[in-house]
Enzyme design. Structure first.
Site, PDB file in Angstrom:
ATOM      1  N   VAL A   1      26.291  39.417  41.189  1.00 37.72           N
ATOM      2  CA  VAL A   1      26.175  38.259  40.232  1.00 37.72           C
ATOM      3  C   VAL A   1      26.220  36.985  40.786  1.00 37.72           C
ATOM      4  O   VAL A   1      26.976  36.872  41.878  1.00 37.72           O
ATOM      5  CB  VAL A   1      27.358  38.576  39.335  1.00 37.72           C
ATOM      6  CG1 VAL A   1      27.506  37.210  38.407  1.00 37.72           C
ATOM      7  CG2 VAL A   1      27.292  39.665  38.444  1.00 37.72           C
TER       8      VAL A   1
ATOM      9  N   GLN B   1      29.509  30.532  47.162  1.00 41.22           N
ATOM     10  CA  GLN B   1      30.299  29.493  46.489  1.00 41.22           C
ATOM     11  C   GLN B   1      31.700  29.923  46.074  1.00 41.22           C
ATOM     12  O   GLN B   1      32.570  29.121  46.146  1.00 41.22           O
ATOM     13  CB  GLN B   1      29.536  28.768  45.721  1.00 41.22           C
ATOM     14  CG  GLN B   1      30.161  27.672  44.946  1.00 41.22           C
ATOM     15  CD  GLN B   1      29.458  27.087  43.853  1.00 41.22           C
ATOM     16  OE1 GLN B   1      29.753  26.248  43.205  1.00 41.22           O
ATOM     17  NE2 GLN B   1      27.944  27.582  43.857  1.00 41.22           N
ATOM     18  N   SER B   2      31.782  31.268  45.139  1.00 35.51           N
ATOM     19  CA  SER B   2      32.865  31.378  44.688  1.00 35.51           C
ATOM     20  C   SER B   2      34.093  31.522  45.570  1.00 35.51           C
ATOM     21  O   SER B   2      35.040  31.088  45.426  1.00 35.51           O
ATOM     22  CB  SER B   2      32.759  32.489  43.868  1.00 35.51           C
ATOM     23  OG  SER B   2      32.390  33.831  44.534  1.00 35.51           O
TER      24      SER B   2
ATOM     25  N   GLY C   1      36.744  19.656  19.923  1.00 38.09           N
ATOM     26  CA  GLY C   1      37.950  19.731  19.099  1.00 38.09           C
ATOM     27  C   GLY C   1      37.775  19.115  17.698  1.00 38.09           C
ATOM     28  O   GLY C   1      36.436  19.152  17.319  1.00 38.09           O
ATOM     29  N   GLY C   2      38.617  18.744  17.059  1.00 34.47           N
ATOM     30  CA  GLY C   2      38.533  18.194  15.524  1.00 34.47           C
ATOM     31  C   GLY C   2      38.323  16.813  15.626  1.00 34.47           C
ATOM     32  O   GLY C   2      38.242  16.122  14.661  1.00 34.47           O
TER      33      GLY C   2
ATOM     34  N   ASP D   1      30.844  30.197  39.856  1.00 34.14           N
ATOM     35  CA  ASP D   1      31.544  30.350  41.095  1.00 34.14           C
ATOM     36  C   ASP D   1      32.721  29.426  41.355  1.00 34.14           C
ATOM     37  O   ASP D   1      33.673  30.100  41.639  1.00 34.14           O
ATOM     38  CB  ASP D   1      30.279  29.726  41.985  1.00 34.14           C
ATOM     39  CG  ASP D   1      29.211  30.378  41.929  1.00 34.14           C
ATOM     40  OD1 ASP D   1      29.451  31.816  42.003  1.00 34.14           O
ATOM     41  OD2 ASP D   1      28.048  30.043  42.443  1.00 34.14           O
TER      42      ASP D   1
ATOM     43  N   GLU E   1      25.973  32.624  39.871  1.00 34.79           N
ATOM     44  CA  GLU E   1      26.307  31.660  38.937  1.00 34.79           C
ATOM     45  C   GLU E   1      25.899  31.641  37.426  1.00 34.79           C
ATOM     46  O   GLU E   1      26.711  32.032  36.649  1.00 34.79           O
ATOM     47  CB  GLU E   1      26.121  30.098  39.504  1.00 34.79           C
ATOM     48  CG  GLU E   1      26.387  28.907  38.475  1.00 34.79           C
ATOM     49  CD  GLU E   1      27.933  28.752  38.254  1.00 34.79           C
ATOM     50  OE1 GLU E   1      28.667  28.712  39.237  1.00 34.79           O
ATOM     51  OE2 GLU E   1      28.116  28.750  37.165  1.00 34.79           O
TER      52      GLU E   1
ATOM     53  N   ASN F   1      34.258  38.082  48.672  1.00 29.45           N
ATOM     54  CA  ASN F   1      33.582  38.143  47.359  1.00 29.45           C
ATOM     55  C   ASN F   1      32.144  38.834  47.725  1.00 29.45           C
ATOM     56  O   ASN F   1      31.161  38.184  47.449  1.00 29.45           O
ATOM     57  CB  ASN F   1      33.379  36.919  46.778  1.00 29.45           C
ATOM     58  CG  ASN F   1      32.416  35.615  47.775  1.00 29.45           C
ATOM     59  OD1 ASN F   1      32.826  35.734  48.930  1.00 29.45           O
ATOM     60  ND2 ASN F   1      31.449  35.421  46.946  1.00 29.45           N
TER      61      ASN F   1
ATOM     62  N   ASP G   1      30.979  41.375  63.941  1.00 31.91           N
ATOM     63  CA  ASP G   1      30.202  42.342  63.238  1.00 31.91           C
ATOM     64  C   ASP G   1      31.236  43.555  62.731  1.00 31.91           C
ATOM     65  O   ASP G   1      31.786  44.326  63.414  1.00 31.91           O
ATOM     66  CB  ASP G   1      29.336  43.296  64.252  1.00 31.91           C
ATOM     67  CG  ASP G   1      28.401  44.220  63.582  1.00 31.91           C
ATOM     68  OD1 ASP G   1      28.809  44.639  62.540  1.00 31.91           O
ATOM     69  OD2 ASP G   1      27.383  44.573  64.055  1.00 31.91           O
TER      70      ASP G   1
END
Ligand code: CAO
Length: 438
Positions: A148, A28-29, A258-259, A179, A150, A107, A84
C-alpha cells in the site's frame, strides 16, 4: 519517583534519551515515525540495503549526486548503517543490534521481515524487552497481504470518498494522511508501549494499518454516515440547495466540518493568483460582527437571517455576499479585519508563502538545514513543542555514514571482527559483474 531535575528546562536531556531504535523503515510512513522519535532524543539507527539504501534517496532527485529532499526531509537526526539482512553475517549483526535496541520499527511489505528470518518469536527470544512496531497497509483481513502507498490508504480509509465536490470524482488530499499520519499514530503506540514496558518488563507488537490511520482521521465522516439514518445533514450545503442525500456520506466541497458553516471565498487578485482566497467561517456568536463588516447590518435582526437555522438554506447566497466584500481586499487584509472582531478565517497560504514565513522560522517549524552534498535546504522541524525536550534538527545521514561507529561503539566489536564482517560482503553492495571479473 525520581527527584525532579535541578537543571533548567531544556537542559535536562530529551524525553527519549536512552531509548535506542532499530529503524528498518523506508519511504515515508515509517521514517516519519522514527524521525519524530529521534527528535525526542532517541538514538535511531537506520538499517539500509548496501549500495541502494532507502529507495527515496534516489527518488525525485533535484540536485544531481545528492540525496533527494524526499529522503533528507524524513530522516533527520538518524544514523545510517548498511546491512544486507539476507546475508548470514548481516543477520549476525542484526541479531546483536536487536539485543542492544529497545524498539524495532519497520514498514516492509507484509511478510518481508519474517522472510528475512526476523519473526516476532525470534526477536522476542533474543530480547524480551524489544517492542516491534510495524506499519502495514491493512490490518488482518482480506487485504492484509497487499502493498500500500499513500493514495491507496486515502481511498480505502474513507478520505477520498468524502473529499472533493459532489458533482466531481473522489479526490485525494495533498496532506499525507496515509503515510505521515500513520507514522504519527505509530510513534504514539511506541511511546505508550515503552511506558507500559516500565511496568511489565516486556516488549510487545505495535501495529498501525494505514487504512485504520486514515479512518481515524476521517472519523467525523463515519459520524455523518450514522447521522444520515436520522435525516439530512443540515450543515452540508447540499441541504441548503435542496439536493437529496444518498446512502453514504457525500463529498462536501469546502463545507466546514463541524456545525459552523464555512466556505472558501475569493480575495483581491484571485484572477491571477491561484491562492488569493480565504476560508471564512460564519460562526454563530459573531454573526452580528460579520453583518456589520460586510455592510448588511439589517441581517442581524431580520428573521430570515438572524438565526443559524434560518441561514442554513441560504448559505450559498450569504457566502456570495460575503465574497463581494472579501474580493475588495487581499487575503491578509481580510484576515486582519476579521480577527479584530474574532471572526475565524484562514488565508489560503501557498507553499512559497509558508517557506518565507518569518514566524514559522522563529518557532523552528520551518528550519534551514545544511547538508554536505546538497547545501542548504528547508525542512519542517518538530511540530510538537516541549519545554523540557527541545528538538534540534540535524541533517539526514549519508548512506552507511555511521556503519563503523555503530559496529564498534554500539556493538563493541573489535577491529578483527569488524574486518571479518566487512570482508564477507554483508555490509557492502555486491560488485558489478564486469568490475568483479576485471
Ligand atoms: N537487505 C536485504 N534485503 C532487504 C533490505 C536489506 N537491508 N531491506 C529490504 N530488503 C528486501 C526485503 O526483504 C524485501 O524482500 P522480499 O520481497 O524478498 O521479502 C524487498 O527488499 C522489498 O521490500 P518491500 O516489499 O517492503 O519493498 P517494495 O518496494 O516492494 O514495497 C511498499 C514498498 C511501501 C509498497 C511496501 O514496503 C509496503 O507495502 N509497506 C507497508 C505499507 C507502507 O508502509 N506503505 C507506505 C510506504 S510510504 O508511501
Amino acid at each position: 519517583m525520581p527527584a525532579p531535575s535541578k537543571k533548567p528546562f531544556g537542559q535536562a536531556g530529551k524525553a527519549l534519551d536512552g531509548v535506542r531504535i532499530l529503524d528498518f523503515t523506508h519511504v515515508q510512513s515509517g521514517p516519519t515515525c522514527t524521525q519524530l522519535l529521534a527528535w525526542f532524543g532517541a538514538d535511531v539507527i537506520k538499517v539500509e540495503r548496501p549500495g541502494v539504501g532507502d529507495i527515496t534517496r534516489g527518488q525525485l532527485v533535484d540536485v544531481k549526486g545528492a540525496d533527494s529532499l524526499y529522503f533528507t526531509m524524513l530522516n533527520h537526526n538518524k544514523r545510517s548503517i548498511t546491512i544486507d539482512s539476507k546475508h548470514p553475517q548481516g543477520k549476525r549483526v542484526l541479531n546483536e543490534l536487536i539485543k542492544k535496541c529497545d524498539v524495532l520499527v519497520e514498514n516492509f511489505a507484509p511478510g518481508a521481515l519474517d522472510r528475512m528470518g526476523f519473526t516476532w518469536e525470534h526477536i522476542h527470544k533474543l530480547n524480551p524487552r524489544m517492542i516491534v512496531a510495524s506499519v502495514k497497509g491493512f490490518g488482518p483481513g482480506p487485504y492484509e497481504d497487499c502493498k500500500v502507498y499513500e493514495n491507496v490508504a486515502q481511498c480505502t480509509g474513507g478520505s477520498a470518498s468524502t473529499t472533493g465536490f459532489r458533482d466531481g470524482p473522489p479526490l485525494v488530499t495533498g496532506a499525507q494522511i496515509g503515510d505521515s499520519g500513520t507514522g504519527l499514530h505509530l510513534a504514539l503506540g511506541i511511546v505508550a508501549a515503552l511506558y507500559q514496558r516500565n511496568r511489565t518488563g516486556r516488549g510487545q507488537k505495535v501495529l498501525c494499518a494505514m487504512q485504520d490511520g486514515v479512518l481515524n482521521l476521517a472519523r467525523v465522516k463515519l459520524r455523518d454516515q450514522q447521522r444520515l439514518a436520522h435525516g439530512p445533514l443540515t450543515e452540508y450545503s447540499q441541504y441548503g440547495e435542496g439536493v437529496p442525500f444518498g446512502e453514504a456520506t457525500p463529498r462536501a466541497g469546502n463545507d466546514s466540518g463541524g456545525g459552523q458553516p464555512g466556505w472558501i471565498l475569493k480575495c483581491k487578485g484571485w484572477e491571477t493568483d491561484p491562492n488569493a482566497y480565504i476560508y471564512f467561517i460564519t460562526q454563530a456568536p459573531v454573526w452580528g460582527a460579520i453583518c456589520d463588516l460586510i455592510g448588511e447590518p439589517s441581517w442581524k435582526t431580520d428573521p430570515e437571517y438572524a438565526t443559524p437555522r434560518a441561514r442554513l438554506p441560504k448559505l450559498k447566497a450569504i457566502f456570495a455576499r460575503i465574497e463581494e466584500w472579501t474580493m475588495t481586499m487581499t487575503k491578509f487584509e481580510v484576515m486582519e479585519k476579521c480577527n479584530a472582531v474574532d471572526i475565524p478565517v484562514g488565508p489560503i497560504l501557498s507553499m512559497k508563502e509558508i517557506a518565507e514565513d518569518e514566524s514559522l522560522r522563529k518557532t523552528g517549524t520551518v528550519v534551514e538545514v545544511d547538508h554536505p552534498v546538497r547545501g542548504t535546504y528547508l525542512t519542517v522541524g518538530n511540530p510538537i513543542k516541549m519545554s523540557d525536550s527541545i528538538s534540534d534538527v540535524k541533517r539526514s545521514p549519508l548512506l552507511g555514514e555511521h556503519t563503523d561507529e555503530i559496529l564498534t561503539k554500539v556493538l563493541g566489536l573489535d577491529k578483527k571482527t569488524v574486518a571479518e564482517i566487512k570482508g564477507s560482503g554483508a555490509l557492502s553492495a555486491p560488485e558489478k559483474e564486469g568490475k568483479a571479473a576485471a
